[in-house]
Design an enzyme around this catalytic site. Sequence first.
Site, PDB file in Angstrom:
ATOM      1  N   ASN A 103     -52.676   5.097  30.296  1.00 25.83           N
ATOM      2  CA  ASN A 103     -53.094   6.432  30.711  1.00 25.83           C
ATOM      3  C   ASN A 103     -53.896   6.355  32.007  1.00 25.83           C
ATOM      4  O   ASN A 103     -54.725   5.469  32.181  1.00 25.83           O
ATOM      5  CB  ASN A 103     -53.931   7.095  29.623  1.00 25.83           C
ATOM      6  CG  ASN A 103     -53.175   7.179  28.314  1.00 25.83           C
ATOM      7  OD1 ASN A 103     -51.944   7.066  28.302  1.00 25.83           O
ATOM      8  ND2 ASN A 103     -53.874   7.349  27.215  1.00 25.83           N
ATOM      9  N   HIS A 120     -51.497   1.439  34.492  1.00 24.89           N
ATOM     10  CA  HIS A 120     -50.676   2.336  35.317  1.00 24.89           C
ATOM     11  C   HIS A 120     -51.516   3.056  36.362  1.00 24.89           C
ATOM     12  O   HIS A 120     -51.167   4.141  36.819  1.00 24.89           O
ATOM     13  CB  HIS A 120     -49.921   3.340  34.431  1.00 24.89           C
ATOM     14  CG  HIS A 120     -48.812   2.695  33.650  1.00 24.89           C
ATOM     15  ND1 HIS A 120     -48.081   3.355  32.686  1.00 24.89           N
ATOM     16  CD2 HIS A 120     -48.303   1.441  33.693  1.00 24.89           C
ATOM     17  CE1 HIS A 120     -47.172   2.525  32.167  1.00 24.89           C
ATOM     18  NE2 HIS A 120     -47.307   1.361  32.758  1.00 24.89           N
ATOM     19  N   CYS A 131     -51.047   4.182  55.364  1.00 27.32           N
ATOM     20  CA  CYS A 131     -52.150   3.336  55.879  1.00 27.32           C
ATOM     21  C   CYS A 131     -53.060   2.808  54.775  1.00 27.32           C
ATOM     22  O   CYS A 131     -54.057   2.164  55.055  1.00 27.32           O
ATOM     23  CB  CYS A 131     -52.965   4.094  56.930  1.00 27.32           C
ATOM     24  SG  CYS A 131     -54.012   5.381  56.213  1.00 27.32           S
ATOM     25  N   CYS A 152     -54.003  12.529  54.087  1.00 29.92           N
ATOM     26  CA  CYS A 152     -54.837  11.416  54.528  1.00 29.92           C
ATOM     27  C   CYS A 152     -55.681  11.877  55.722  1.00 29.92           C
ATOM     28  O   CYS A 152     -55.164  12.526  56.628  1.00 29.92           O
ATOM     29  CB  CYS A 152     -53.919  10.258  54.927  1.00 29.92           C
ATOM     30  SG  CYS A 152     -54.798   8.833  55.551  1.00 29.92           S
ATOM     31  N   PRO A 219     -48.070   8.677  14.828  1.00 30.47           N
ATOM     32  CA  PRO A 219     -47.378   9.500  13.812  1.00 30.47           C
ATOM     33  C   PRO A 219     -45.945   9.019  13.581  1.00 30.47           C
ATOM     34  O   PRO A 219     -45.391   9.204  12.499  1.00 30.47           O
ATOM     35  CB  PRO A 219     -47.367  10.908  14.417  1.00 30.47           C
ATOM     36  CG  PRO A 219     -48.365  10.892  15.512  1.00 30.47           C
ATOM     37  CD  PRO A 219     -48.507   9.476  15.977  1.00 30.47           C
TER      38      PRO A 219
HETATM   39  N1  APR Z   1     -51.833  10.083  17.965  1.00 28.73           N
HETATM   40  C1  APR Z   1     -51.225   8.921  18.254  1.00 28.73           C
HETATM   41  N2  APR Z   1     -49.996   8.842  18.788  1.00 28.73           N
HETATM   42  C2  APR Z   1     -49.349   9.976  19.022  1.00 28.73           C
HETATM   43  C3  APR Z   1     -49.925  11.231  18.751  1.00 28.73           C
HETATM   44  C4  APR Z   1     -51.228  11.273  18.200  1.00 28.73           C
HETATM   45  N3  APR Z   1     -51.839  12.416  17.906  1.00 28.73           N
HETATM   46  N4  APR Z   1     -49.016  12.198  19.105  1.00 28.73           N
HETATM   47  C5  APR Z   1     -47.934  11.562  19.580  1.00 28.73           C
HETATM   48  N5  APR Z   1     -48.119  10.214  19.534  1.00 28.73           N
HETATM   49  C6  APR Z   1     -47.218   9.142  19.953  1.00 28.73           C
HETATM   50  C7  APR Z   1     -45.745   9.502  19.973  1.00 28.73           C
HETATM   51  O1  APR Z   1     -45.181   9.338  18.671  1.00 28.73           O
HETATM   52  C8  APR Z   1     -45.209   8.487  20.977  1.00 28.73           C
HETATM   53  O2  APR Z   1     -44.842   7.266  20.343  1.00 28.73           O
HETATM   54  O3  APR Z   1     -47.535   8.827  21.291  1.00 28.73           O
HETATM   55  C9  APR Z   1     -46.399   8.211  21.890  1.00 28.73           C
HETATM   56  C10 APR Z   1     -46.253   8.759  23.294  1.00 28.73           C
HETATM   57  O4  APR Z   1     -45.190   8.115  23.939  1.00 28.73           O
HETATM   58  P1  APR Z   1     -44.809   8.410  25.466  1.00 28.73           P
HETATM   59  O5  APR Z   1     -44.758   9.885  25.679  1.00 28.73           O
HETATM   60  O6  APR Z   1     -43.584   7.628  25.776  1.00 28.73           O
HETATM   61  O7  APR Z   1     -46.084   7.860  26.285  1.00 28.73           O
HETATM   62  P2  APR Z   1     -46.410   6.373  26.732  1.00 28.73           P
HETATM   63  O8  APR Z   1     -45.901   5.381  25.759  1.00 28.73           O
HETATM   64  O9  APR Z   1     -47.857   6.339  27.052  1.00 28.73           O
HETATM   65  O10 APR Z   1     -45.587   6.263  28.075  1.00 28.73           O
HETATM   66  C11 APR Z   1     -45.701   5.098  28.853  1.00 28.73           C
HETATM   67  O11 APR Z   1     -44.358   6.056  30.576  1.00 28.73           O
HETATM   68  O12 APR Z   1     -43.714   7.725  32.052  1.00 28.73           O
HETATM   69  C12 APR Z   1     -44.485   6.617  31.880  1.00 28.73           C
HETATM   70  O13 APR Z   1     -46.298   6.064  33.238  1.00 28.73           O
HETATM   71  C13 APR Z   1     -45.953   6.859  32.130  1.00 28.73           C
HETATM   72  O14 APR Z   1     -47.835   5.660  31.182  1.00 28.73           O
HETATM   73  C14 APR Z   1     -46.614   6.342  30.875  1.00 28.73           C
HETATM   74  C15 APR Z   1     -45.580   5.400  30.307  1.00 28.73           C
END
Ligand code: APR
Length: 255
Positions: A103, A120, A131, A152, A219
């Site tokens: 995040n 990230h 630059c 910039c 979840p």
């Molecule tokens: N608590 C815990 N997990 C949850 C909750 C909750 N309340 N609600 C949803 N989730 C879970 C979903 O089930 C899913 O597995 O969070 C996960 C979110 O997954 P993504 O949307 O794919 O996010 P992430 O894994 O962080 O993505 C990775 O992808 O696009 C890029 O750079 C962006 O950092 C990001 C990376």
Amino acid sequence: MTDQFAAAARALAATDRGVVSLTGAGVSLASGIPTFRSDDGLWNRYDPVEYGHIEAFKRDPEKVWRMLFDLDEILEQARPNAAHRAIAELEQLGVVTHVLTQNADGLHQRAGSTHVVELHGSNRTLVCLTCDHRRTREEVRGTLTARTAPRCTTCEEVLKPDAVFFGEPLPRQALRDAHDAVERCSTLLVVGTSAEVYPVADLPQLARVAGATIVEVNPEPVLPADHRLAGPAEELLPQLVARIRDTEPHHEEPR
Ligand code: APR
């Protein structure tokens, strides 16, 4: 679930080499920030190839900023939730040594976590691709509120948030720190990530090969974890912390 829960709490409490937490967008959902891959997630509203790829930004930064303004409004309102606070408390208890996060919202730090590795990058700064000059989000806040792409001060190019876009390399030092941390930990606590995006998606497997126990909170769990807690992080993590707080002294000094 109760047995899984007790076993997961033991795996977190009784570690000699400490716990590393790996987090993703699910941790910040309760702060009002949508995840990326859910039905109403960012990549279902905006095509990631057109808005999330570095080549798209280079081709037409003003267009990509149309999505970024929406995201920025959400980030402006977001506050840490119970999941961020629980992870910060685990650090204060000497259980968690590092938070490795995908995040870019800075909410772990605002909740009190101090050893945060931002794999990230971060939305709190913006970078010039020409630059390399950086400005803080605070410095360009007025521009963002007016929905004008920030530029910039040195070369006038449109700035990009310092968060990693598809097609960009991850910050090298952050990746090294993450590898070191997962190779040394006793338990990897994976929270709220779909574990679909590499190279971060490799970290649980790396930890497993190095002998760590894997605890997953989601979840919809996705990993071959030792303990899978199926539910929202903002509900389950505070319960886990309460249980760990009530157990006997359980660990050595964090490294
Ligand atoms: N608590 C815990 N997990 C949850 C909750 C909750 N309340 N609600 C949803 N989730 C879970 C979903 O089930 C899913 O597995 O969070 C996960 C979110 O997954 P993504 O949307 O794919 O996010 P992430 O894994 O962080 O993505 C990775 O992808 O696009 C890029 O750079 C962006 O950092 C990001 C990376």
